[in-house]
Design an enzyme around this catalytic site. Sequence first.
Site, mmCIF file in Angstrom:
data_model
loop_
_atom_site.group_PDB
_atom_site.id
_atom_site.type_symbol
_atom_site.label_atom_id
_atom_site.label_comp_id
_atom_site.label_asym_id
_atom_site.label_seq_id
_atom_site.Cartn_x
_atom_site.Cartn_y
_atom_site.Cartn_z
ATOM 1 N N ASP A 8 1.740 -63.161 -24.886
ATOM 2 C CA ASP A 8 2.396 -64.096 -23.972
ATOM 3 C C ASP A 8 1.443 -64.360 -22.806
ATOM 4 O OD1 ASP A 8 4.543 -63.881 -25.625
ATOM 5 O OD2 ASP A 8 5.873 -62.887 -24.192
ATOM 6 N N ASP A 129 16.860 -68.597 -29.366
ATOM 7 C CA ASP A 129 16.931 -67.445 -28.469
ATOM 8 C C ASP A 129 18.358 -67.342 -27.955
ATOM 9 O OD1 ASP A 129 14.110 -67.448 -28.746
ATOM 10 O OD2 ASP A 129 13.955 -68.888 -27.107
#
Length: 240
Positions: A8, A129
């Site tokens: 990330d 998500d």
Amino acid sequence: MIILPAIDIKDGQCVRLFKGDYSTVQKVADSYMDTAKAFEQAGAEWIHMVDLDGAKDASQQNKEILIDVAKNTGLKVEVGGGIRSLDTVEMYLQSGISRVIIGSAAVKDPQLVKDAVREFGGRIAVGIDAKNGCVATEGWLETSDVYFTALAREMSGIGVEYIIFTDISKDGTLSGVNAEQLEQINTSCSANIIASGGVRSVDDIRICKKLGLYGAICGKSLYSGSLDLSEAIKIAHNEE
């Protein structure tokens, strides 16, 4: 099953978040390229990369880093974060990225997913998500009233071949995968499911494998040392 180690990126740095909370940002590695190459040496074929700045403000602030990994390693790169237009999808795919993840736009602009799948087929993935089963958007800063399995069915119905499912309450926690929700989403649609969030040890890899999932994303477990990437890949490939 494939294992996708994760990087990330925020402000050009390799970081991890706890449950998607930007205030918990923690740097986990000095060099994204060294990290990616170490993953490759451990046997990874894919890498999952997210532009966290992009996820929050729908821009591509870290695109050069993602493209650099695609061009200068042998890894296939899967990219997410702030992808809200067909132009952005095309830009990444033409720059050497193997698969592009559409997240928030799947809820807010399903036509974009339809257009992207029509044009690029299996190079498009949708990120679902969920918080308490409801789909979150805008870098997880907003929660919709759409249930995760309903969105999975809808996306699968329009031809999406890959879905990355994250239980936000598990992400970055090393508390184990949400096997129940993973099984629900895997049986609710025909898309290939990639598990994300909560992976702690080889036990989680075995759970995902037993559920018949297509893949599992591993982030914090690799950086914390609770999971060995080479071992995870062997288990995923039935080489125990």
